[in-house]
Design an enzyme around this catalytic site. Sequence first.
Site, PDB file in Angstrom:
ATOM      1  N   ASN A   1       8.040  -2.240 -30.858  1.00 34.19           N
ATOM      2  CA  ASN A   1       8.985  -3.021 -31.565  1.00 34.19           C
ATOM      3  C   ASN A   1      10.398  -3.172 -31.015  1.00 34.19           C
ATOM      4  OD1 ASN A   1       6.866  -3.512 -33.459  1.00 34.19           O
ATOM      5  ND2 ASN A   1       7.420  -1.907 -34.915  1.00 34.19           N
TER       6      ASN A   1
ATOM      7  N   GLN B   1       2.913  -5.482 -42.745  1.00 30.03           N
ATOM      8  CA  GLN B   1       3.396  -4.308 -42.139  1.00 30.03           C
ATOM      9  C   GLN B   1       4.180  -4.683 -40.817  1.00 30.03           C
ATOM     10  OE1 GLN B   1       0.641  -1.072 -41.864  1.00 30.03           O
ATOM     11  NE2 GLN B   1       1.837   0.196 -40.323  1.00 30.03           N
TER      12      GLN B   1
ATOM     13  N   GLY C   1      -4.074  -9.181 -43.521  1.00 27.98           N
ATOM     14  CA  GLY C   1      -4.226 -10.046 -44.764  1.00 27.98           C
ATOM     15  C   GLY C   1      -2.927 -10.638 -45.373  1.00 27.98           C
ATOM     16  N   THR C   2      -1.821  -9.807 -45.329  1.00 30.12           N
ATOM     17  CA  THR C   2      -0.429 -10.067 -46.006  1.00 30.12           C
ATOM     18  C   THR C   2       0.104 -10.976 -45.029  1.00 30.12           C
ATOM     19  OG1 THR C   2      -0.351  -7.873 -46.922  1.00 30.12           O
ATOM     20  CG2 THR C   2       1.373  -9.155 -46.939  1.00 30.12           C
TER      21      THR C   2
ATOM     22  N   THR D   1      -7.343  -4.515 -34.490  1.00 29.97           N
ATOM     23  CA  THR D   1      -7.088  -3.631 -35.755  1.00 29.97           C
ATOM     24  C   THR D   1      -7.838  -4.000 -36.709  1.00 29.97           C
ATOM     25  OG1 THR D   1      -5.237  -5.231 -36.640  1.00 29.97           O
ATOM     26  CG2 THR D   1      -4.629  -3.468 -35.001  1.00 29.97           C
TER      27      THR D   1
ATOM     28  N   GLU E   1      18.592 -25.801 -31.904  1.00 30.86           N
ATOM     29  CA  GLU E   1      18.558 -26.516 -30.310  1.00 30.86           C
ATOM     30  C   GLU E   1      17.163 -26.009 -29.977  1.00 30.86           C
ATOM     31  OE1 GLU E   1      22.150 -25.692 -27.791  1.00 30.86           O
ATOM     32  OE2 GLU E   1      23.182 -26.004 -29.455  1.00 30.86           O
TER      33      GLU E   1
ATOM     34  N   GLU F   1       1.610  -4.189 -50.569  1.00 35.52           N
ATOM     35  CA  GLU F   1       1.362  -2.725 -50.896  1.00 35.52           C
ATOM     36  C   GLU F   1       2.739  -1.935 -50.472  1.00 35.52           C
ATOM     37  OE1 GLU F   1       0.007   0.176 -48.708  1.00 35.52           O
ATOM     38  OE2 GLU F   1       0.966  -0.722 -46.944  1.00 35.52           O
TER      39      GLU F   1
END
Length: 451
Positions: A228, A11, A144-145, A179, A254, A71
């Site tokens: 983000n 995610q 986990g992913t 989280t 570099e 997922e």
Amino acid sequence: MRECISIHIGQAGIQVGNACWELYCLEHGIQPDGQMPGDKTVGGGDDAFNTFFSETGAGKHVPRAVFVDLEPTVIDEVRTGAYRQLFHPEQLISGKEDAANNFARGHYTIGKEIVDLCLDRIRKLSDNCTGLQGFLVFNAVGGGTGSGLGSLLLERLSVDYGRKSKLGFTVYPSPQVSTSVVEPYNSVLSTHSLLEHTDVSILLDNEAIYDICRRSLDIERPTYTNLNRLVSQVISSLTASLRFDGALNVDVNEFQTNLVPYPRIHFMLSSYAPVISAEKAYHEQLSVAEITNSAFEPSSMMAKCDPRHGKYMACCLMYRGDVVPKDVNAAVATIKTKRTIQFVDWCPTGFKCGINYQPPGVVPGGDLAKVQRAVCMISNSTSVVEVFSRIDHKFDLMYAKRAFVHWYVGEGMEEGEFSEAREDLAALEKDYEEVGAEFDEGEDGDEGDEY
């Protein structure tokens, strides 16, 4: 051409990826359907942006990227979002069940079913390149992913593309904001493979970026979109010299050459300046010296650690916009005279600068102001060890009681892997300590003579 392939895992990786590709498209004038009205050489050509986008005969620009998640919900947002026409459907790979915050599921059980498909897609992208330069890998190590599948993919990339450099943009768990309960386990297990299979890893953490949003952009309750967008500015500044022509261009390799003194010491801090809201920017114009100073401020760091607690080994300053080398040299000279910014004595110069004349782009309706010049700093500082020691401490508290370990063992992991990964990190902490301590031997009173 020197192409780069971006791989977005889990995610966090995907959502940071969305922000990045949105920004790249704006910077290059590429529409959400992949058309680029300003492109003179339709269907190819040697434009600088072709490092990140491949062109079809019909003049459509397709990101050289793969999005993977175990997922579907997050990838479905890409499939239905504003940029759904930009990506080739094969580039968006999703599984059926998620890794449930479990490294072992991402790395062993669920991950291994999808990893060959990913490598197949990556192979297709790399066949489409004339001179693949390396991979940019985006993931978080708390889930986990990102941790499990992320390390599995990195391991397999090392096998398939041994010599290509791999840059990781890695979201680490924050000190206060968590989280999931098993973050320390996932992070330690994942860092174990990041140590071996990435060449440069840039650490980000949400709490530090929250604070920057609150403090500099006056956003009371920042969302992941706010975070983000800020991260995407950093990544865009880093990759600007690959995508545009500039005065002092910086290649992916570099970074490695200039920032990594020893192979294991490759975890970097990043900062970006000016982070300033539109209301403020309207009334002030920041000079090169000012933005350079604020890039070195501890509060600008995108990971929660204080560079004043360590020594810098090297840093890379990427300027963009209205900046000339003379100003940069003056700003760097001023930084070197500051007593708060200490370099290790075996690396007296320590600065790598890049300049790109393309000013930073901003997302319309975003939080950041459009500015004339900006700087992004990637620094290798011994203070990064704070991030690891914090996670290690939490890991130890849980592992002493073997809490939650059965979930990992049940997915086919062995308990030995925990202690092996933990020992590797203990060795890393020691490495950082030694690198920082190398100068205390002969010099007691005269530390300032290296300038």
